[in-house]
Scaffold this motif. Structure first.
Motif, PDB file in Angstrom:
ATOM      1  N   VAL A  58       0.862  -1.189   0.000  1.00 49.38           N
ATOM      2  CA  VAL A  58       0.000   0.000   0.000  1.00 49.38           C
ATOM      3  C   VAL A  58       0.895   1.235   0.000  1.00 49.38           C
ATOM      4  N   TYR A  59       0.678   2.090  -0.982  1.00 47.51           N
ATOM      5  CA  TYR A  59       1.398   3.362  -1.042  1.00 47.51           C
ATOM      6  C   TYR A  59       0.445   4.462  -0.592  1.00 47.51           C
ATOM      7  N   GLY A  60       0.890   5.277   0.337  1.00 46.65           N
ATOM      8  CA  GLY A  60       0.020   6.334   0.835  1.00 46.65           C
ATOM      9  C   GLY A  60       0.658   7.079   1.979  1.00 46.65           C
ATOM     10  N   ASN A  61      -0.157   7.808   2.712  1.00 49.11           N
ATOM     11  CA  ASN A  61       0.306   8.674   3.792  1.00 49.11           C
ATOM     12  C   ASN A  61      -0.328   8.217   5.100  1.00 49.11           C
ATOM     13  N   LEU A  62       0.482   8.062   6.124  1.00 51.42           N
ATOM     14  CA  LEU A  62      -0.027   7.624   7.424  1.00 51.42           C
ATOM     15  C   LEU A  62      -0.875   8.680   8.108  1.00 51.42           C
ATOM     16  N   LEU A  63      -0.945   9.875   7.519  1.00 48.03           N
ATOM     17  CA  LEU A  63      -1.821  10.910   8.053  1.00 48.03           C
ATOM     18  C   LEU A  63      -3.220  10.832   7.435  1.00 48.03           C
ATOM     19  N   ASP A  64      -3.387   9.932   6.480  1.00 50.55           N
ATOM     20  CA  ASP A  64      -4.696   9.665   5.876  1.00 50.55           C
ATOM     21  C   ASP A  64      -5.424   8.669   6.780  1.00 50.55           C
ATOM     22  N   ARG A  65      -6.306   9.192   7.632  1.00 48.04           N
ATOM     23  CA  ARG A  65      -6.930   8.360   8.667  1.00 48.04           C
ATOM     24  C   ARG A  65      -7.755   7.214   8.087  1.00 48.04           C
ATOM     25  N   ASN A  66      -8.472   7.482   7.025  1.00 52.62           N
ATOM     26  CA  ASN A  66      -9.304   6.428   6.435  1.00 52.62           C
ATOM     27  C   ASN A  66      -8.447   5.306   5.857  1.00 52.62           C
ATOM     28  N   LEU A  67      -7.355   5.680   5.185  1.00 49.01           N
ATOM     29  CA  LEU A  67      -6.458   4.675   4.614  1.00 49.01           C
ATOM     30  C   LEU A  67      -5.790   3.867   5.720  1.00 49.01           C
ATOM     31  N   VAL A  68      -5.359   4.559   6.767  1.00 46.16           N
ATOM     32  CA  VAL A  68      -4.714   3.868   7.890  1.00 46.16           C
ATOM     33  C   VAL A  68      -5.681   2.869   8.519  1.00 46.16           C
ATOM     34  N   TYR A  69      -6.923   3.289   8.693  1.00 47.21           N
ATOM     35  CA  TYR A  69      -7.910   2.373   9.279  1.00 47.21           C
ATOM     36  C   TYR A  69      -8.105   1.135   8.422  1.00 47.21           C
ATOM     37  N   GLU A  70      -8.206   1.316   7.120  1.00 45.05           N
ATOM     38  CA  GLU A  70      -8.408   0.182   6.217  1.00 45.05           C
ATOM     39  C   GLU A  70      -7.241  -0.802   6.302  1.00 45.05           C
ATOM     40  N   CYS A  71      -6.044  -0.297   6.546  1.00 46.11           N
ATOM     41  CA  CYS A  71      -4.864  -1.167   6.655  1.00 46.11           C
ATOM     42  C   CYS A  71      -4.758  -1.830   8.027  1.00 46.11           C
ATOM     43  N   VAL A  72      -5.139  -1.083   9.056  1.00 49.91           N
ATOM     44  CA  VAL A  72      -4.935  -1.538  10.436  1.00 49.91           C
ATOM     45  C   VAL A  72      -6.039  -2.476  10.909  1.00 49.91           C
ATOM     46  N   LYS A  73      -7.235  -2.320  10.392  1.00 50.61           N
ATOM     47  CA  LYS A  73      -8.397  -3.012  10.970  1.00 50.61           C
ATOM     48  C   LYS A  73      -8.245  -4.534  11.009  1.00 50.61           C
ATOM     49  N   ASP A  74      -7.513  -5.095  10.060  1.00 47.18           N
ATOM     50  CA  ASP A  74      -7.342  -6.552  10.021  1.00 47.18           C
ATOM     51  C   ASP A  74      -5.929  -6.993  10.414  1.00 47.18           C
ATOM     52  N   ALA A  75      -5.106  -6.040  10.863  1.00 49.80           N
ATOM     53  CA  ALA A  75      -3.721  -6.377  11.224  1.00 49.80           C
ATOM     54  C   ALA A  75      -3.663  -7.001  12.624  1.00 49.80           C
ATOM     55  N   ASP A  76      -2.883  -8.054  12.744  1.00 51.78           N
ATOM     56  CA  ASP A  76      -2.667  -8.670  14.060  1.00 51.78           C
ATOM     57  C   ASP A  76      -1.461  -8.060  14.767  1.00 51.78           C
TER      58      ASP A  76
END
Length: 509
Positions: A58-76
């Motif tokens: 995933v290429y993007g910015n960690l300040l993009d809250r929606n993108l961060v959530y989509e990446c984090v929600k399923d992370a263990d």
């Protein structure tokens, strides 16, 4: 069994890249989500992993809250390695706070939003810069020592704010790993004025990029395999390479230039170009804790020295020939000094501070103009510290021999008094290190904080931390902090430096 998903932020970076190189061999046990900025460098480094089964890039910015959530929600497991580091962070303080605090906050908020605050593992990477300048004789340190980010070091300031937030986040599985100087090919290529901020008698217990990656990999796999003791979590640790990675700046130069045939460092080093305080570094009394968990250490300082020689390439044999000739060392030394001086006179360079008579900078890096003037013009004339093995263990203001389960309100009252303040709470649950108590600092600010944050983290008043570097006055009022100020400062040294940004400036943006 469903594979665990590991998210790596900064996957194209130095430490993140080394972590990736190892974890890519463990796809039988985990899936990887690689996150980094969308730029040509990241694209080039992560392209080989795109399209691999079990890997998502995933290429993007960690300040993009929606993108961060989509990446984090399923992370263990989230390995938060990405950061905006010095020297760039010192030039752009607001950006440093926005990225280093803001990204960690977005990840923590996303973990909570996902409803997995009791299961997701969050690994926060802090920094040795949080404890700042620890010049001899207080060059041995450990977690829980006073936080003292160096003046103008907004990387450290932003990391302190982020760590405080993580510790008090309420997550069940958080850990903060304070990274030291990372040696390897990247470090060997640094050409920046910051090299003169690193005092000649400063010390660091480095760790290699490869060992850092091995630490991250072993942490993940041990956790996935169910072999990682739950007691590892909810603590702060120092990352260090151990005894073979402990070195003073001067000793490092002696070895490096010695490999080029220069044995007389008077030819290459001018002590007046180097700061005598206000950097960061220490030898660790407690870095073996992580080694005992993860057995990640393989490299010594020789790895860095070889990286340096590899970077110089064909210049090495030429230098070895020249330095054997009459006057050769002096000739090579003059060439190296000319190259180095270009950095010293740049913006943020120590010689620039002197040339501009920038008193605030001069006082930060030498204590006073008089102190700088008293530095000898030759390295051979400089009085050198020798008692490197002597340990001055700092007092943390409570009985550390007492079992953690027995910590009580009287311990916290005593600890607060040692910090120049007062514990306003009248009761606490015995042995509860996470419960927040109320405090007042030496300057009258009131705040709440957990025993974990104060005793193990070395944090105290957030308002004092946000407002300024006011170390001379703090040392007068706080016996705890005086331990890291008085031994390395002159009686008249020190002034207040206002900070231009805090986490409050960017929290709601």
């Amino acid at each position: 069994m469903k594979k665990k998903r590991v998210m790596i932020t900064g996957a194209a970076g130095n430490m993140g890249g080394e972590t990736l190189k190892l974890l890519i061999n463990d796809l039988a046990k985990c899936e990887l989500l690689l996150f980094d900025l969308d730029n040509p460098n990241s694209r080039e480094k992560l392209k080989p992993y795109e399209g691999l089964s079990g890997v998502k890039v995933v290429y993007g910015n960690l300040l993009d809250r929606n993108l961060v959530y989509e990446c984090v929600k399923d992370a263990d497991i989230v390995l938060h390695i990405a950061a905006f580091v010095s020297p760039a962070a010192d030039e752009f303080p607001e950006r440093a706070m926005q990225i280093n605090y803001g990204s960690a906050k977005n990840i923590v908020d996303s973990i909570k939003k996902s409803g997995r605050a009791d299961t997701t593992r969050f690994v926060n990477i802090g920094t040795i810069a949080e404890t700042g300048d620890r010049m001899p004789p207080i060059h041995w340190g450990r977690v829980g020592d006073p936080l003292k980010p160096s003046v103008y070091d907004y990387y450290a300031v932003s990391k302190i704010a982020a760590e405080r937030m993580v510790i008090e986040s309420g997550l069940s599985y958080w850990v903060s790993l304070r990274q030291t100087g990372i040696m390897g090919p990247a470090m060997s290529k640094i050409q920046d004025p910051i090299m003169f901020h690193n005092c000649l008698e400063n010390v660091l217990e480095y760790v290699s990029d490869r060992d850092s990656g091995r630490l991250m990999r072993n942490l993940c796999i041990q956790d996935i395999d169910g072999e990682l003791d739950k007691g590892f979590w909810q603590h702060i640790y120092n990352i260090g390479g151990g005894e073979s990675c402990r070195v003073s700046t001067l000793e490092m130069y002696q070895v490096l230039y010695g490999k080029l045939g220069i044995t007389n460092l008077d030819h290459v080093i001018d002590p007046k170009w180097y700061a005598t305080r206000n950097f960061h570094g220490q030898y660790y009394l407690d870095s073996d804790k992580l080694e005992d968990y993860f057995h990640f250490r393989r490299d010594s300082m020789e790895y860095f020295y070889q990286s340096y020689l590899d970077n110089l390439g064909a210049l090495v044999p030429v230098a070895k020939v020249i330095t054997k000739l009459p006057g050769g060392q002096k000739f090579m030394g003059a060439m190296i000094k000319r190259t180095m001086k270009k950095q010293a006179v740049k913006e943020r360079g120590t010689l620039r501070f002197i040339e501009d008579n920038d008193i605030e900078k001069i006082e930060a890096y030498w204590g006073s103009k008089k102190n700088w003037e008293s530095i000898p013009g030759k390295l051979s004339e400089m009085k050198k510290f020798t008692d490197w093995n002597k340990v001055i263990k700092l007092d943390h203001g409570y009985d550390e021999n007492k079992p953690a389960s027995q910590l009580n309100i009287e311990d916290m009252k005593g600890a607060a008094k040692f910090r120049g303040g007062e514990c306003l709470s009248t009761e606490m649950t015995k042995g509860d290190w996470a419960e927040k108590l109320n405090f007042k600092c030496a300057f009258g600010h009131t705040f709440s904080a957990s025993p974990k944050l104060v005793l193990e983290g070395g944090h105290f008043c957030p308002q004092c931390e946000r407002e300024s570097w006011n170390y001379k006055e703090r040392a007068k009022r706080e016996p705890f902090f005086a331990q890291v100020w008085n031994p390395i400062q002159g009686k008249d040294d020190g002034r207040e430096y206002k900070k231009i940004v805090s986490e409050l400036d960017i929290e709601d943006k």
